[in-house]
Design an enzyme around this catalytic site. Structure first.
Site, PDB file in Angstrom:
ATOM      1  N   HIS A  37      -2.722   2.006  22.160  1.00  0.00           N
ATOM      2  CA  HIS A  37      -3.542   1.855  20.959  1.00  0.00           C
ATOM      3  C   HIS A  37      -4.410   3.085  20.782  1.00  0.00           C
ATOM      4  CE1 HIS A  37      -7.049   0.122  18.566  1.00  0.00           C
ATOM      5  NE2 HIS A  37      -6.004   0.104  17.761  1.00  0.00           N
ATOM      6  N   HIS A  38      -4.290   3.703  19.610  1.00  0.00           N
ATOM      7  CA  HIS A  38      -5.118   4.846  19.243  1.00  0.00           C
ATOM      8  C   HIS A  38      -5.916   4.490  17.986  1.00  0.00           C
ATOM      9  CE1 HIS A  38      -2.198   7.935  21.274  1.00  0.00           C
ATOM     10  NE2 HIS A  38      -2.961   7.313  22.148  1.00  0.00           N
ATOM     11  N   GLU A  39      -7.139   4.020  18.160  1.00  0.00           N
ATOM     12  CA  GLU A  39      -8.036   3.875  17.017  1.00  0.00           C
ATOM     13  C   GLU A  39      -8.702   5.228  16.797  1.00  0.00           C
ATOM     14  OE1 GLU A  39      -9.743   3.513  13.950  1.00  0.00           O
ATOM     15  OE2 GLU A  39      -8.828   1.591  14.502  1.00  0.00           O
ATOM     16  N   GLU A  89      -5.593 -10.729  10.562  1.00  0.00           N
ATOM     17  CA  GLU A  89      -6.913 -10.582  11.172  1.00  0.00           C
ATOM     18  C   GLU A  89      -8.048 -11.036  10.277  1.00  0.00           C
ATOM     19  OE1 GLU A  89      -7.813  -5.887  10.421  1.00  0.00           O
ATOM     20  OE2 GLU A  89      -6.031  -6.410  11.572  1.00  0.00           O
ATOM     21  N   GLU A 117       0.804  -1.651   8.987  1.00  0.00           N
ATOM     22  CA  GLU A 117       0.007  -2.742   8.408  1.00  0.00           C
ATOM     23  C   GLU A 117      -0.106  -2.477   6.913  1.00  0.00           C
ATOM     24  OE1 GLU A 117      -4.242  -4.856   9.427  1.00  0.00           O
ATOM     25  OE2 GLU A 117      -4.199  -2.695   9.098  1.00  0.00           O
ATOM     26  N   GLU A 168      -6.399  -3.450   1.683  1.00  0.00           N
ATOM     27  CA  GLU A 168      -6.516  -4.741   2.367  1.00  0.00           C
ATOM     28  C   GLU A 168      -7.183  -5.796   1.481  1.00  0.00           C
ATOM     29  OE1 GLU A 168      -6.594  -3.547   7.028  1.00  0.00           O
ATOM     30  OE2 GLU A 168      -8.463  -3.237   5.964  1.00  0.00           O
ATOM     31  N   HIS A 181      -1.826   1.349  11.361  1.00  0.00           N
ATOM     32  CA  HIS A 181      -2.724   0.408  10.689  1.00  0.00           C
ATOM     33  C   HIS A 181      -3.760   1.198   9.898  1.00  0.00           C
ATOM     34  CE1 HIS A 181      -1.985  -3.741  12.535  1.00  0.00           C
ATOM     35  NE2 HIS A 181      -0.946  -2.974  12.842  1.00  0.00           N
ATOM     36  N   GLU A 182      -4.214   0.602   8.792  1.00  0.00           N
ATOM     37  CA  GLU A 182      -5.141   1.252   7.855  1.00  0.00           C
ATOM     38  C   GLU A 182      -4.591   2.576   7.315  1.00  0.00           C
ATOM     39  OE1 GLU A 182      -6.944  -1.508  10.441  1.00  0.00           O
ATOM     40  OE2 GLU A 182      -6.659   0.559  11.120  1.00  0.00           O
TER      41      GLU A 182
END
Length: 699
Positions: A408-410, A503, A497, A169, A478-479
């Protein structure tokens, strides 16, 4: 072409076992040879120009086997391949896959072990991979180093980000190759967990331009059961050498023969549009393994997300790491939680009113209060909602409005914990009719010592996609490690992502205006990106007068990004109330498709500008996006991509005469004209600006 072949003969005439492969167009030449000590090498030429000079190939195994020399050539196999295939979702409804192939079969005189190297030469570049055939003296083995070299011909202009095994990022640097130096990178860039260990290490893909106007891109494809490739830089010799993310023991990859590595790729052209439009990375992946893909659908969505980034609400329910508790150790509500039942219904209403497909909700599940920065293992169970989020009520309401919910799964980067809860989490999604999941991996990886770009995590990311496919669920990661075309094999990997997204503009130094002109030459070559465009309230001072952060574009450029940044999963990322203030501009976001029949890259220059036209897969409508960097730009676009003998209504969303990404970003003008495929349109793009156009046939 004759000059090219003569040059190859002069360079390799005295080296035994030289093998040449031409691209179908005969513009690219790949030459493989074994030097006198049995060292495998290769060279690449474009037309009459050397692109990669003699570069070494090979790997080192942990058992002491040095696969970099002492080889003899046992056999060669040549092949030509030409097919056209249809992706489930994509920039094109059909993709041509045409290359000439050379397989060299080597045996090492010292170890008697065999190694094959496979080369594919396309019109846009070359690719090669190492293959370990099944053999008596090589079964289970460990890669400790990969020694692939890329020796370049000069001090090229280079677009690069630091070699961080844990994050991609970063803002792109634009320097000469000799000026690559991660010590000069701004570390105050909003990345919480940075892991830059080497001064002269960068990530792939890396985009370059020579002083003669040749565009070169070094990347990889089909990263499966192997670490991500980074590049160590010799700034004085203009040389890159592959470097792989290690595990906690220092090992790079555990393999069992037969096995292959990912493809190492070199794209080259004198036209930047050939690089950005290339489907070579995708073609190098295996065809789809899914028999039924009818459930994989493109989506435009809104969500409870940006309001947390701008500080209007929070992911957590209780508001702090030292949250007060009351009876039965229950959390006390802070009053700022964003993922409430009522707030989610508001987004569902907005999505239904304006024709969107889905709604994402972040912060719906317990655990957000105290994990960030604490390297905790058991943070989320992915099934338990906060007290103010009624899963059934929300999903019943969404269903009544014809809206799909996006889960959403963080994971908090606790991968072992996610895998323990994975089946229960998917069952919950299926129970309530969720069609897709956005996964997140913020933080340092657990198991501790693993990197985002290591073999273990690559396998995890691919495992999630496969298991979701088993349950007919789509994935937006993401990440994660950056994609390398795996969405051809598993087309439910709808987006990722894996780069610096929108963001960062809410709470850091943001993304400079040139950022979106570089990503299509780098990150997007590997797969669609969930960049989350569509921010209309550009300056964060609108939420807090003390804030100086802002999105580094004009509003018109935010519209253009829906065309230039390809993804079949696109978010209208801003708050509903901000769109309500600009419904005339919001119309473009409502109208623009996310799945395409045809794409035309009309103008391209990395770091400067990009203009793309795309045809809707399901109609005769075309859409155009043009973006620029920090410099204003005037250009004239031929509309010869439109169908002949038809008239079109062109609705043009452009920067106002006084628009400027810093001083007046929300100035825009909308006008409607009539055009044909013989028309030309003059565009003026403000500093950090853009233009978006929809073309609708007039019956």
């Amino acid at each position: 072409m004759k000059k090219l072949l003569i040059l190859g003969v002069l360079l390799f005439g005295f080296i035994s076992n030289a093998q040449n492969v031409l691209s179908p167009s005969k513009n690219i030449l790949l030459t493989f040879s074994l030097e006198a000590n049995g060292k495998p090498t290769y060279m690449v030429f474009y037309k009459d120009k050397p692109v990669v000079t003699r570069s070494n190939l090979g790997l080192v195994l942990k058992d002491g086997t040095d696969f970099t020399s002492s080889f003899t050539l046992e056999n060669t196999v040549s092949n030509t391949f030409d097919e056209t295939w249809q992706p489930v979702l994509g920039e094109q409804s059909s993709i041509k896959n045409h290359y000439n192939e050379l397989k060299v079969e080597l045996i090492q005189s010292t170890s008697k072990k065999k190694l094959n190297i496979i080369f594919k030469v396309y019109d846009e570049g070359i690719a090669f991979r190492y293959e370990f055939p099944k053999q008596p003296n090589l079964n289970y083995f460990i890669i400790t180093d990969e020694k692939t070299e890329f020796n370049l011909t000069g001090n090229h202009k280079t677009f690069w980000i630091p070699g961080d095994f844990s994050s991609n990022e970063y803002i792109y640097e634009e320097t000469l190759l000799s000026e690559i130096d991660t010590d000069k990178v701004n570390r105050n860039n909003g990345i919480a967990f940075q892991n830059i260990k080497e001064r002269f290490r960068i990530q792939s893909p890396v985009q370059m331009k020579t002083s003669e106007g040749l565009y070169i891109n070094i990347f990889e494809a089909a990263v499966v059961n192997y670490p991500v490739m980074h590049l160590d830089v010799d700034v004085s010799k203009y040389k890159f050498t592959s470097i792989l993310a290690p595990n906690p023991l220092g090992d790079k990859a555990y393999l069992q023969a037969p096995a292959v590595t990912p493809w190492r790729t070199i794209m080259v052209s004198n036209d930047a549009r050939d690089i950005v439009s290339s489907k070579m990375i995708l073609n190098l992946n295996e065809p789809s393994k899914l028999d039924d893909t009818s459930w994989i659908k493109p989506m435009k969505y809104v969500g409870v997300w940006w309001e947390m980034h701008v500080g209007k609400s929070t992911w957590d329910y209780a508001g702090s790491q030292n949250a007060q508790t009351q009876n039965n150790n229950e959390l006390v509500a802070s009053g700022k939680h964003g993922a409430t039942t009522e707030n989610t219904k508001r987004y569902i209403d907005f999505a239904a009113k304006h024709g969107f497909d889905g709604v994402l909700v972040e912060g719906w599940n317990v655990g957000w209060e105290d994990w960030f920065g604490n390297w905790k293992e058991d943070v989320f169970d992915f099934t338990t909602p906060y007290p103010d989020f009624d899963l059934k009520a929300v999903n019943d309401y969404a269903k009544s409005k014809g809206i799909k919910m996006i889960m959403h799964h963080e994971t908090s980067a606790s991968v072992a914990n996610y895998e323990r809860h994975f089946d229960r989490a998917m069952n919950l999604m299926k129970q309530y009719g969720y069609s897709a999941v956005k996964t997140g991996y913020v933080g340092k990886i657990i198991p501790r010592g693993e990197y985002h770009d290591g073999q273990t995590m690559v396998n995890h990311f691919n495992y999630v996609v496969k298991r979701m496919a088993d349950n007919k669920l789509m994935v937006n990661s993401h990440e994660s490690s950056r994609p390398t075309g795996y969405h051809r094999t598993y087309p439910n990997y709808i987006a990722a992502e894996a780069a610096r997204g929108t963001e960062f503009s809410a709470w850091s130094i943001g993304n400079p205006p040139m950022h979106e002109t570089i990503l299509p030459f780098t990150r997007l070559l590997g797969g669609p990106m969930d960049y989350t465009p569509g921010i209309f309230e550009i300056k964060m001072s609108a939420y807090d007068k003390t804030k100086k952060e802002q999105v580094h574009t004009t509003l018109a450029k935010q519209l253009a990004l829906y065309v230039t940044m390809y993804s079949p999963l696109q978010m209208a990322a801003d708050l509903p109330e901000n769109y309500e203030k600009h419904l005339d501009a919001f119309q473009f976001i409502k109208d623009v498709p996310v799945d395409w029949q045809e794409s035309k890259y009309l103008e391209a220059e990395p770091g400067d500008y990009l203009t793309v036209a795309r045809k809707d897969k399901n109609s005769e409508k075309w859409f155009l996006g043009a973006i620029t960097d920090e410099n204003e730009r005037n250009t004239e676009i031929k509309l010869d991509f439109l169908s002949p003998n038809k008239k079109y209504k062109a609705i043009i969303y452009q920067d106002g005469a006084d628009a400027d990404w810093q001083n007046n970003p929300k100035s825009y003008v909308i006008k409607t004209i009539q055009v044909t495929n013989k028309s030309k349109i003059k565009l003026h793009l403000a500093k950090g600006g853009g233009t978006a156009i929809s073309f609708e046939p007039i019956n």
